[in-house]
Design an enzyme around this catalytic site. Structure first.
Site, mmCIF file in Angstrom:
data_model
loop_
_atom_site.group_PDB
_atom_site.id
_atom_site.type_symbol
_atom_site.label_atom_id
_atom_site.label_comp_id
_atom_site.label_asym_id
_atom_site.label_seq_id
_atom_site.Cartn_x
_atom_site.Cartn_y
_atom_site.Cartn_z
ATOM 1 N N ARG A 130 -6.086 -11.091 15.517
ATOM 2 C CA ARG A 130 -5.743 -10.693 14.147
ATOM 3 C C ARG A 130 -6.225 -11.719 13.129
ATOM 4 O O ARG A 130 -6.340 -11.417 11.945
ATOM 5 C CB ARG A 130 -4.230 -10.498 13.997
ATOM 6 N N ARG B 296 -8.879 -2.144 15.541
ATOM 7 C CA ARG B 296 -9.138 -2.120 14.099
ATOM 8 C C ARG B 296 -10.652 -2.155 13.860
ATOM 9 O O ARG B 296 -11.355 -2.948 14.467
ATOM 10 C CB ARG B 296 -8.458 -3.307 13.420
ATOM 11 N N ARG C 287 0.825 -1.214 0.000
ATOM 12 C CA ARG C 287 0.000 0.000 0.000
ATOM 13 C C ARG C 287 0.861 1.267 0.000
ATOM 14 O O ARG C 287 0.630 2.180 -0.787
ATOM 15 C CB ARG C 287 -0.921 0.002 1.227
ATOM 16 N N ILE C 288 1.862 1.341 0.887
ATOM 17 C CA ILE C 288 2.681 2.548 0.985
ATOM 18 C C ILE C 288 3.571 2.698 -0.241
ATOM 19 O O ILE C 288 3.694 3.793 -0.808
ATOM 20 C CB ILE C 288 3.525 2.520 2.278
ATOM 21 N N ASN D 13 -4.083 7.201 7.388
ATOM 22 C CA ASN D 13 -2.919 6.393 7.708
ATOM 23 C C ASN D 13 -2.022 6.111 6.510
ATOM 24 O O ASN D 13 -0.863 5.720 6.690
ATOM 25 C CB ASN D 13 -3.346 5.065 8.347
ATOM 26 N N CYS E 280 2.657 5.742 11.132
ATOM 27 C CA CYS E 280 1.595 6.749 11.093
ATOM 28 C C CYS E 280 1.090 7.078 12.490
ATOM 29 O O CYS E 280 0.807 8.248 12.811
ATOM 30 C CB CYS E 280 0.454 6.294 10.190
ATOM 31 N N THR F 270 -5.984 -3.654 8.032
ATOM 32 C CA THR F 270 -4.797 -3.646 7.179
ATOM 33 C C THR F 270 -4.509 -5.044 6.652
ATOM 34 O O THR F 270 -5.163 -6.023 7.026
ATOM 35 C CB THR F 270 -3.556 -3.162 7.965
#
Length: 328
Positions: A193, A228, A10-11, A309, A149, A178
């Site tokens: 998670r 989350r 993503r980044i 984020n 972030c 995420t």
């Protein structure tokens, strides 16, 4: 400045898009193990930020975007990348796999001059938060962690509230789900998670306090958790601070409003508008203080800060590129 990106998650992909328009910075190469055709597709179509409004295609080991050509590699080991031959000044290490000094140094050994992580690295890598302590960078530093972030948001809150005096602070980060979570229930070392990310509000473990302890003399006075929530973008920091003296809501809001109108303008924003998370998508700030939600009871203060984020964080990485470029 000649730049390469290692890791096109993503980044990495958002940085690719944004680096196409950065004056004085040339994106030369990217590296990721995914097939290049798949990478081009994910660069062209993004579920959060929409399609890339530029022609993009694959051309024999290259990604062509509106006349610009970027080399595309698929190496698992950074030592196999010829950063020296490509004249790479800066590697943006976005894979999450090489955040230790030994890992990040592989890019230096491959010929890059500097490495900027996209996370909080190991403790032997300088942790420098843009807008807070970037001035500690000097020419001898070759690897920098710009924090995550959540660290970028929390750091500025703590620093500004220290002007009054903090006894303790508890951060609760409500964060979009995420890729480290799962879409359907499955096994995971952290049981929560492994639960379906879009179906539940899920508490997860984070290491925010470890990062903040490296930046502030408040060891033992900080706590943090993350929850989350089933949205694809955006985050909200809900922080409760026990102050050393009584304060007013107006006094607290005035601190952040003044900061947003002066030296902090590029990293911090302030609003009294009644925002929701969708309203901060694409916001470039590390935090947006929501003054309408500030509350005070005696010496206890509750602050709410929004942040995108992904977009806010990549904005700080771009700030770092321009800042570091001036030193090369």
């Amino acid at each position: 400045m000649r730049v390469a990106i290692n890791g096109m998650g993503r980044i990495g992909r958002l940085l690719f898009r944004r680096l196409l328009n950065q004056e004085g910075i040339e994106l030369v190469a990217v590296n990721d193990v995914m097939p290049v055709d798949n990478l081009v597709y994910l660069l062209k179509y993004d579920s959060l930020y929409g399609p890339l409004h530029k022609p993009i295609s694959r051309e024999d080991g290259l990604i062509a975007v509106e006349g610009k050509k970027v080399r595309a590699f698929q190496e698992e080991d950074p030592l196999r990348l010829d950063w020296k031959g490509l004249g790479i000044d800066m590697v943006l290490e976005c894979s999450g796999r090489f955040s230790s000094r030994a890992g990040a140094e592989k890019h230096l050994k491959a010929g890059a001059r500097k490495v900027l992580l996209s996370t909080t690295g190991s403790e032997d890598i300088p942790l420098l938060i843009f807008g807070f302590n970037q001035h500690q960078l000097d020419a001898s530093v070759d690897i920098v962690s710009p924090g995550g972030c959540m660290t970028n948001c929390s750091t500025h809150i703590l620093y500004l509230m220290q002007s009054i005096g903090i006894e303790s602070a508890h951060f609760n980060i409500l964060h979009s789900y995420t890729s480290r979570q799962e879409l359907v229930d499955t096994a995971h070392p952290q049981f929560r998670r492994g639960r379906a990310a879009a179906e539940s509000i899920i508490p997860v473990e984070i290491d925010l306090v470890k990062s903040l302890d490296r930046l502030f003399p408040l060891k033992g006075q900080l706590a943090a958790m993350s929850i989350r929530v089933p949205v694809t973008n955006g985050a909200l920091t809900d922080v409760t601070l026990q102050m050393k003296e009584e304060v007013s809501r107006e006094q607290v809001n005035a601190i952040f409003k003044k900061a947003a109108e002066s030296n902090y303008a590029s990293v911090l924003d302030y609003t009294d508008d009644e925002l929701v998370s969708a309203d901060i998508k694409g916001n470039t700030h590390s935090l947006i203080i929501d003054g309408s939600l500030t509350s005070v009871v005696g010496r206890q203060v509750k602050l709410i800060a929004w942040f995108d984020n992904e977009y806010g964080y990549t904005s700080r990485m771009l700030d770092w590129l321009h800042y570091w470029k001036a030193m090369l």
